[in-house]
Design an enzyme around this catalytic site. Structure first.
Site, short mmCIF file in Angstrom:
data_model
loop_
_atom_site.label_atom_id
_atom_site.label_comp_id
_atom_site.label_asym_id
_atom_site.label_seq_id
_atom_site.Cartn_x
_atom_site.Cartn_y
_atom_site.Cartn_z
N ASP A 62 46.87 57.71 27.53
CA ASP A 62 48.20 57.24 27.16
C ASP A 62 49.21 57.35 28.31
OD1 ASP A 62 48.36 56.29 24.57
OD2 ASP A 62 48.44 58.29 23.68
C1 GLC Z 1 52.31 62.14 25.50
C2 GLC Z 1 51.16 63.10 25.74
C3 GLC Z 1 49.84 62.45 25.50
C4 GLC Z 1 49.82 61.76 24.18
C5 GLC Z 1 51.04 60.84 23.99
C6 GLC Z 1 51.03 60.31 22.60
O1 GLC Z 1 52.26 61.10 26.40
O2 GLC Z 1 51.15 63.59 27.04
O3 GLC Z 1 48.81 63.42 25.55
O4 GLC Z 1 48.67 60.99 24.09
O5 GLC Z 1 52.21 61.55 24.22
O6 GLC Z 1 52.06 59.42 22.36
C1 GLC Z 2 46.45 62.37 23.13
C2 GLC Z 2 46.53 61.14 22.25
C3 GLC Z 2 45.34 60.24 22.45
C4 GLC Z 2 45.12 59.97 23.90
C5 GLC Z 2 45.03 61.25 24.71
C6 GLC Z 2 44.95 61.00 26.19
O1 GLC Z 2 45.45 63.20 22.68
O2 GLC Z 2 46.63 61.50 20.89
O3 GLC Z 2 45.51 59.03 21.76
O4 GLC Z 2 43.96 59.21 24.04
O5 GLC Z 2 46.18 62.02 24.47
O6 GLC Z 2 46.14 60.51 26.70
#
Ligand code: GLC
Ligand code: GLC
Length: 814
Positions: free
Chosen positions: A487
């Site tokens: 993400d």
């Molecule tokens: C933030 C977190 C990430 C997560 C995302 C969800 O970017 O660092 O881990 O997946 O929020 O929206």
């Molecule tokens: C968080 C989010 C997931 C994402 C991950 C890596 O766990 O929930 O959707 O893939 O971060 O960014």
């Protein structure tokens, strides 16, 4: 250093001191009513939605840590001294203390001054209430008179509103007290038909429902005025902060004990019949009373607890294993599937790191979580798949999140996370392999929950692939969109504004940045679709998918291979991300795992080279790091990934979710030793001995362990609600132990360490119990299967003829 121990026979983790490095929590509830409970009875409860139906208050990031919970106070009425049998909130020293977190229950016991208290907290299966089953024992030589006070603080239902709009809420709180039951009925007078109740099995000597009357001016939960003085005020909350506190007086002779039951619950009346008598403002309690009476009965409480235990025995009995490694057995047999069920119930909503107010259900998260629980609750997995598919867009894309109460896509976050739809193919395939319920593919499902747009699920799945095929970039690789699985790799969001959301800002046109990870995921998903199409007799479609698979594979081999590992992406300028030419972020974990799992480059020996590079550059004693070197500054063209200090979260943290992809990849190339070694590095039980460093619970996975570049290398964060649970479960049960559902039967293909002599397992699959004995005859992974005494070709134990419920499998490997 340890703070407790595993009691595997009882399927419990036993915490032996209350001051764990962080609150170590558990979850109660299985259907609609859920509760988070820490080892010192902190936490809160809610019905279905942790934001909109929150029963009790919780203040995150508060100090002292973890205050707000399900409290009891014991007061010695001779001396006036009082304490908490759960340590918090009073925190007066206890001579002995244990907290047993079990499957769906928590038991906290303690002794102070020869007075023992034991409180068992649980939610009976499918009920909308929690039970606090308290026993007080007098171990003194003389009689003991005590006051017992309970305390919960009611939230005013919408947890967001509760912390933002208190100018209103401080005027709305209302309660009723009737017998030994306290009712919280804020807003019941108008549009709510639901209320909370807090009941006690004992006659009351008094009660309090107004927080400030109970606590006294400027006092905290650690020294309530009422407890200090042993005298409740019988306060009735009018506005301000409603609480529930029962006061009961108990006398115990030497050696005597007393059991007291408390119930905290949620109830919903039919709107037209909510008052009794009609026309009054008094809650109609006629429907609820029988439930309260039932669960205040000790016999019924014990029965409900037994049925909870039986329920878990059945769920866990579906896959049990006995190996020579206790960490493997304990996680596979108990804690990992348990955590998978919690991620099924809660997604990413309510934990000690997720407020329950913010995120909805993630599309990719929920599809991946399903891989870990589909064998336990296939019916509910089916419903989840259809809910998810109904939020898909006609373009084939998907809302990134949806709201659990409405099941509608979340407009605030929107779509264009280009990996999202592909995960639906993986979850559906897993469901089909587990159940052979082909009818799901014919279910009519709308797009964007819009009536009139329904198409069979099978068509949705085709659109999932089409979505990627319609969005290929300059190198013939899939465009990344806002982000892929990571993400925080935001290649189209050049964010300069403080506070701007990386997830929703997209200011580049998105036509250049490509993801090698999505390419791998596409190939994996498309291969599933080929198999499905062939089974359905759709050979033209199957060949069409084979052609696209080859072209994507070719693009990866040509433009996605960096020389010693798979490249991560191309950015908005068409420059490499995750390449040896980069200054920082030269190699990433995700494409190495995903491309090898998809079988890309296996023939050319690229898989082994990629995995050797992972070992050399990313593997650490605490797990495999997301990328190296860490980003030491903020890169406009990379986004959130470079916003974290080096070593944390997506910036070179050990993001545990992606580790099992490497474990699976290692089994694909036959390296069982390496796969299991990686498995143990992040296995919570195997890290128990370093609990003071790890900090999070030693019985569940955390999302992240700080990487090598971090000050606190090895320290975990964000426990419980993470895709790590499902993927580790898949990696160990299906790939390392190698017992894997397929359309035609159960594959038995272990890739285990060389020094394991074998193992045994029981797997209930499609109603048949497979008893499996694996015996190592040599150092390799070649399999010979003997089924019910007869050797068979291949590595699949077929589904037996109707009526046969037991199959014995002997697997010789070597
Ligand atoms: C933030 C977190 C990430 C997560 C995302 C969800 O970017 O660092 O881990 O997946 O929020 O929206
Ligand atoms: C968080 C989010 C997931 C994402 C991950 C890596 O766990 O929930 O959707 O893939 O971060 O960014």
């Amino acid at each position: 250093m340890r703070y407790g121990y595993f009691d595997d026979a009882r399927r419990e983790y036993v915490i032996t001191r209350p001051d764990t490095p962080l609150p170590w929590i558990n979850y109660l509830g299985d259907q609609d009513y859920f509760a988070l409970i820490s080892n010192t009875a902190g936490g809160y409860s809610f019905y279905r939605d942790a934001r909109l139906r929150r029963l009790t208050r919780y203040r995150y990031n508060n100090i002292p840590l973890d205050t707000g919970g399900r409290y009891l106070y014991i007061r010695d009425d001779q001396t006036g001294e009082f304490w908490s049998p759960t340590w918090q909130p009073v925190r007066r020293a206890l001579e002995s203390y244990t907290c047993r977190h079990g499957l769906g229950y928590t038991i906290i016991s303690s002794i102070r001054d020869n007075i023992e208290a034991r409180i068992r907290y649980f939610v009976p299966p499918s009920q909308n209430l929690e039970i606090w089953d308290a026993t007080i024992l007098n171990h003194r030589d003389e009689s003991f008179s005590l006051s017992l006070f309970s305390a919960v603080e009611f939230a005013l239902w919408d947890a967001w509103d509760d912390s933002t709009n208190f100018q209103r809420n401080l005027n709305t709180g209302e309660v009723e007290v009737d017998d030994s039951v306290i009712y919280h009925k804020t807003e019941y007078r108008e549009r709510r038909d639901h209320f909370a109740y807090f009941a006690c099995s004992e006659p009351l000597s008094g009660y309090d429902t107004q927080r400030d009357a109970f606590l006294g001016p400027y006092c905290g939960w650690d020294n309530p005025f009422v407890v200090e003085h042993g005298a409740p005020t019988n306060s009735i909350a009018h506005g301000w902060a409603p609480i529930g506190s029962h006061h009961t007086k108990i006398s115990l002779g030497p050696g005597e004990s007393k059991r007291i039951i408390y119930l905290l619950g949620y109830f919903d009346n039919p709107g037209e019949d909510k008052f009794d008598p009609p026309g009054s403002q008094i809650i109609n309690k006629r429907r609820l009373k029988p439930i309260i009476n039932r669960y205040l009965d000790i016999g019924q409480v014990d029965e409900a607890f037994d049925s909870l235990v039986t329920q878990w025995e059945r769920l866990l009995g579906i896959y049990q294993v006995e190996t020579s490694d206790e960490h493997t057995d304990r996680m596979v047999n108990i804690w990992n599937p348990y955590q998978c069920m919690v991620t099924f119930n809660l997604s990413r909503s309510a934990s000690y790191f997720e407020s329950g107010i913010g995120r909805g259900m993630g599309f990719r998260d929920s599809n991946q979580d399903l891989l870990g629980f589909v064998h336990m609750v296939p019916q509910r997995a089916r419903e989840r798949i259809l809910d998810l598919a109904a939020t898909q867009l006609e373009s084939g894309g998907a809302y990134h999140q949806y709201q659990p109460l409405t099941k509608k896509g979340n407009d605030a976050v929107g779509s264009n996370f280009n990996d999202d739809p592909l995960w639906l193919v993986l979850s559906t395939a897993a469901y089909l392999k587990e159940t052979a319920d082909w009818s799901i593919l014919d279910e009519l499902v709308p797009y964007e929950n819009t009536p009139g747009t329904e198409e069979p699920l099978w068509d949705h799945l085709q659109r999932c692939l089409q979505y990627t095929m319609d969005r290929l970039g300059p190198h013939g690789l899939p465009l990344i969109g806002r982000a892929d699985w990571n993400d925080c790799l935001n290649l189209n969001a050049f964010s300069k504004e403080t506070g701007q959301s990386f997830q929703t800002t997209t200011n580049m046109d998105g036509k250049v940045a490509e993801s090698v990870f999505i390419a791998g995921l596409f190939v994996l998903a498309a291969k599933e679709m080929v198999e499905l199409a062939e089974i359905r007799g759709l050979t033209t479609l199957a060949s069409h998918y084979k052609v696209t698979i080859s072209s994507i594979e070719a693009a990866v081999l040509k433009h996605g291979w960096d020389g010693e590992w798979f490249l991560r992406a191309y950015d908005h300028f068409g420059e490499e991300v995750g390449s040896h030419v980069c200054q920082e972020g030269q190699i990433f974990i995700e494409p190495q795992g995903m491309c090898v799992m998809a079988g890309i480059g296996l023939g050319k020996n690229l898989a082994m080279r990629a995995l050797d590079s992972v070992n050399k550059r990313l593997a650490s004693e605490h797990g495999i790091i997301l990328h190296q070197p860490a980003y030491t500054k903020y890169y406009l063209n990379l986004g959130e990934i470079s916003s974290y200090p080096p070593g944390y979260k997506e910036n070179a943290g050990i993001f545990c979710h992606a580790n099992p992809w490497i474990m699976i990849a290692e089994t694909v190339i036959g390296r069982g030793d390496q796969a299991h070694d990686y498995y143990l590095r992040i296995n919570p039980s195997a890290r128990e001995a370093i609990s003071d460093l790890h900090k999070c619970e030693p019985y569940v996975y955390s999302q992240m362990i700080a990487g090598r570049d971090a000050v606190a290398f090895g320290e975990a964060k964000n426990s419980w609600l993470t895709g790590t649970a499902a993927w580790n479960y898949v990696a160990i049960t299906q790939w390392i132990l190698g017992i894997r559902p397929t359309y035609s039967g159960l594959v038995i293909s272990p890739v285990i360490p060389k020094d394991w002599k074998g193992f045994s397992a029981v797997r209930v699959f499609r109603g048949v119990t497979y008893e499996i004995y694996v015996e190592r005859r040599g150092p390799g992974d070649n399999i010979s299967l003997i089924i019910n005494g007869n050797p068979v070709e291949g590595n699949t134990a077929p589904i037996p003829a109707d009526g046969i419920q037991k199959v014995s499998v002997k697997a010789l490997i070597g």
